[in-house]
Design an enzyme around this catalytic site. Structure first.
Site, PDB file in Angstrom:
ATOM      1  N   LEU A  19      -9.267  -5.486 -12.406  1.00 42.76           N
ATOM      2  CA  LEU A  19      -9.931  -5.075 -13.645  1.00 42.76           C
ATOM      3  C   LEU A  19      -8.977  -5.063 -14.835  1.00 42.76           C
ATOM      4  O   LEU A  19      -9.409  -4.817 -15.961  1.00 42.76           O
ATOM      5  CB  LEU A  19     -10.513  -3.662 -13.486  1.00 42.76           C
ATOM      6  CG  LEU A  19     -11.904  -3.500 -12.888  1.00 42.76           C
ATOM      7  CD1 LEU A  19     -12.279  -2.029 -12.889  1.00 42.76           C
ATOM      8  CD2 LEU A  19     -12.940  -4.306 -13.645  1.00 42.76           C
ATOM      9  N   LYS A  69       5.490  -5.507  -6.434  1.00 36.71           N
ATOM     10  CA  LYS A  69       6.089  -4.360  -7.113  1.00 36.71           C
ATOM     11  C   LYS A  69       7.563  -4.153  -6.774  1.00 36.71           C
ATOM     12  O   LYS A  69       8.305  -3.600  -7.585  1.00 36.71           O
ATOM     13  CB  LYS A  69       5.286  -3.089  -6.818  1.00 36.71           C
ATOM     14  CG  LYS A  69       3.877  -3.113  -7.430  1.00 36.71           C
ATOM     15  CD  LYS A  69       3.154  -1.805  -7.210  1.00 36.71           C
ATOM     16  CE  LYS A  69       1.780  -1.825  -7.846  1.00 36.71           C
ATOM     17  NZ  LYS A  69       1.068  -0.532  -7.707  1.00 36.71           N
ATOM     18  N   ASN A  90       5.454  -1.741 -11.722  1.00 38.77           N
ATOM     19  CA  ASN A  90       4.132  -2.318 -11.972  1.00 38.77           C
ATOM     20  C   ASN A  90       3.990  -2.801 -13.413  1.00 38.77           C
ATOM     21  O   ASN A  90       2.934  -3.307 -13.794  1.00 38.77           O
ATOM     22  CB  ASN A  90       3.027  -1.313 -11.644  1.00 38.77           C
ATOM     23  CG  ASN A  90       2.852  -0.254 -12.723  1.00 38.77           C
ATOM     24  OD1 ASN A  90       3.829   0.159 -13.372  1.00 38.77           O
ATOM     25  ND2 ASN A  90       1.629   0.190 -12.929  1.00 38.77           N
ATOM     26  N   ASP A 106       2.197   3.877 -12.759  1.00 41.80           N
ATOM     27  CA  ASP A 106       1.292   4.497 -11.794  1.00 41.80           C
ATOM     28  C   ASP A 106       1.565   5.988 -11.681  1.00 41.80           C
ATOM     29  O   ASP A 106       0.634   6.797 -11.603  1.00 41.80           O
ATOM     30  CB  ASP A 106       1.456   3.861 -10.410  1.00 41.80           C
ATOM     31  CG  ASP A 106       0.855   2.473 -10.316  1.00 41.80           C
ATOM     32  OD1 ASP A 106      -0.117   2.195 -11.047  1.00 41.80           O
ATOM     33  OD2 ASP A 106       1.346   1.666  -9.501  1.00 41.80           O
ATOM     34  N   ALA A 130      -0.267   6.919   4.159  1.00 40.32           N
ATOM     35  CA  ALA A 130       1.165   6.776   3.875  1.00 40.32           C
ATOM     36  C   ALA A 130       1.506   5.334   3.510  1.00 40.32           C
ATOM     37  O   ALA A 130       2.583   4.847   3.798  1.00 40.32           O
ATOM     38  CB  ALA A 130       1.978   7.216   5.082  1.00 40.32           C
ATOM     39  N   GLY A 131       0.583   4.664   2.831  1.00 39.06           N
ATOM     40  CA  GLY A 131       0.823   3.286   2.424  1.00 39.06           C
ATOM     41  C   GLY A 131       1.579   3.205   1.118  1.00 39.06           C
ATOM     42  O   GLY A 131       2.252   4.156   0.691  1.00 39.06           O
ATOM     43  N   ALA A 134       1.021   5.901  -1.522  1.00 37.25           N
ATOM     44  CA  ALA A 134       1.390   7.275  -1.174  1.00 37.25           C
ATOM     45  C   ALA A 134       2.733   7.684  -1.772  1.00 37.25           C
ATOM     46  O   ALA A 134       2.921   8.850  -2.144  1.00 37.25           O
ATOM     47  CB  ALA A 134       1.413   7.436   0.341  1.00 37.25           C
ATOM     48  N   ARG A 154      -0.928   8.089  10.476  1.00 35.92           N
ATOM     49  CA  ARG A 154      -1.425   7.585  11.755  1.00 35.92           C
ATOM     50  C   ARG A 154      -0.319   7.206  12.732  1.00 35.92           C
ATOM     51  O   ARG A 154      -0.597   6.979  13.906  1.00 35.92           O
ATOM     52  CB  ARG A 154      -2.317   6.356  11.514  1.00 35.92           C
ATOM     53  CG  ARG A 154      -3.592   6.648  10.755  1.00 35.92           C
ATOM     54  CD  ARG A 154      -4.454   5.403  10.653  1.00 35.92           C
ATOM     55  NE  ARG A 154      -5.640   5.625   9.838  1.00 35.92           N
ATOM     56  CZ  ARG A 154      -6.784   6.126  10.302  1.00 35.92           C
ATOM     57  NH1 ARG A 154      -6.886   6.467  11.577  1.00 35.92           N
ATOM     58  NH2 ARG A 154      -7.819   6.281   9.494  1.00 35.92           N
ATOM     59  N   TYR A 218     -11.619   2.426  -6.361  1.00 37.37           N
ATOM     60  CA  TYR A 218     -12.629   2.368  -7.422  1.00 37.37           C
ATOM     61  C   TYR A 218     -13.716   1.333  -7.146  1.00 37.37           C
ATOM     62  O   TYR A 218     -14.726   1.280  -7.855  1.00 37.37           O
ATOM     63  CB  TYR A 218     -11.987   2.110  -8.793  1.00 37.37           C
ATOM     64  CG  TYR A 218     -11.284   0.778  -8.936  1.00 37.37           C
ATOM     65  CD1 TYR A 218     -11.989  -0.374  -9.270  1.00 37.37           C
ATOM     66  CD2 TYR A 218      -9.908   0.679  -8.777  1.00 37.37           C
ATOM     67  CE1 TYR A 218     -11.334  -1.594  -9.419  1.00 37.37           C
ATOM     68  CE2 TYR A 218      -9.249  -0.528  -8.915  1.00 37.37           C
ATOM     69  CZ  TYR A 218      -9.977  -1.660  -9.247  1.00 37.37           C
ATOM     70  OH  TYR A 218      -9.329  -2.864  -9.401  1.00 37.37           O
TER      71      TYR A 218
END
Length: 276
Positions: A19, A69, A90, A106, A130-131, A134, A154, A218
């Site tokens: 977007l 990034k 970013n 961010d 935890a990606g 995170a 996980r 989103y």
């Protein structure tokens, strides 16, 4: 003398869903920057150095999404302390003297989105997942959370990563297993950083009087968790809120014009999502 046309763009792979062009173009229109353009380019890590090599003096800045990034950092002349804190850029701004500087909008974008919804300080918080997002969430919580942050993961590998980020960011973290994620929903602030569908099973466990949920998704929206949270009377901050506030900061840095037109950008973003 007529100003020279300026260019900006968002890079990533995949990128068709972004977007960012809608938001930045809306800002340019509102600011009267008729000669500014903002595009999207599908660029992966291997193609990034070549893309940078072709950039001319008309370029004002770049927005970067995954998987670029971290890959962009060696191509820059310097990065901000905020970007360095999470090893992620970013935003790239091209200065008049030819320097390429990186920032991370961010992190302050998360803080600004929460502030807009009345959340400025919390005693504790919970992070689901935890990606890549995170670590930015932890960095933002370092600014607004005065106590412990519980992170639900996980795998032990993810747990180790989050412990590393917590130590680096000086955040008090408690690592918990994803099987106990329902308990996270009782926190005064819950930040869901997981992919689409990952938190759907938690919707049934939303407490009777939930506090604030920040769901970084989103599209599709609302998530099952966000819908149930809102129906139960809780406050919900969406991924669009984050996208808007980080884009506002990008527009201000790239154009040198502040404040960026948040309302016009929000209207354009909401319309674009409604048209999908």
């Amino acid at each position: 003398m007529t100003p020279a046309p300026r260019r900006a763009a968002v890079l990533g792979s995949p990128i068709a869903h972004s977007l960012s062009p809608v938001l930045h173009r809306a800002a340019y229109a509102e600011l009267g920057l008729a000669d500014w353009t903002y595009d999207r380019f599908d660029v992966d890590e291997s193609a990034l150095p070549g893309f940078f090599a072709e950039l001319g003096p008309e370029w004002a800045g770049l927005s970067l999404t995954m998987p670029l990034k971290r890959a962009v950092i060696p191509l820059l002349d310097g990065i901000s302390e905020t970007a360095a804190s999470v090893d992620a850029v970013n935003t790239v701004v091209f200065t008049e003297d030819g320097r390429r500087t990186g920032d991370n909008t961010d992190i302050p974008g998360i803080v600004a989105a929460l502030r807009e919804h009345g959340v400025e300080k919390v005693e504790t918080a919970a992070v689901l997942g935890a990606g890549a997002t995170a670590s930015s969430a932890l960095a933002a919580l370092a600014r607004i959370c005065t106590g412990e942050v519980s992170v639900y993961v996980r795998s032990e590998a993810r747990a180790a990563e989050m412990r590393g980020w917590a130590e680096r960011l000086d955040v008090e973290v408690r690592i918990a297993d994803w099987s106990d994620a329902e308990e996270a929903l009782r926190a005064p602030l819950v930040v869901a950083t997981t992919p689409a569908g990952a938190t759907d099973a938690l919707a049934a466990a939303v407490p009777e009087r939930p506090a604030t949920l920040f769901d970084v998704l989103y599209d599709p929206w609302p998530t099952a968790l966000a819908a149930r949270w809102s129906a139960s009377g809780g406050a919900v901050v969406s991924g669009l809120d984050l996208l808007l506030h980080q884009a506002v900061l990008q527009v201000e840095q790239m154009t040198g014009r502040a404040p960026a037109p948040l309302a016009a950008m929000r209207k354009a973003g909401e319309q674009a999502l409604a048209d999908r």
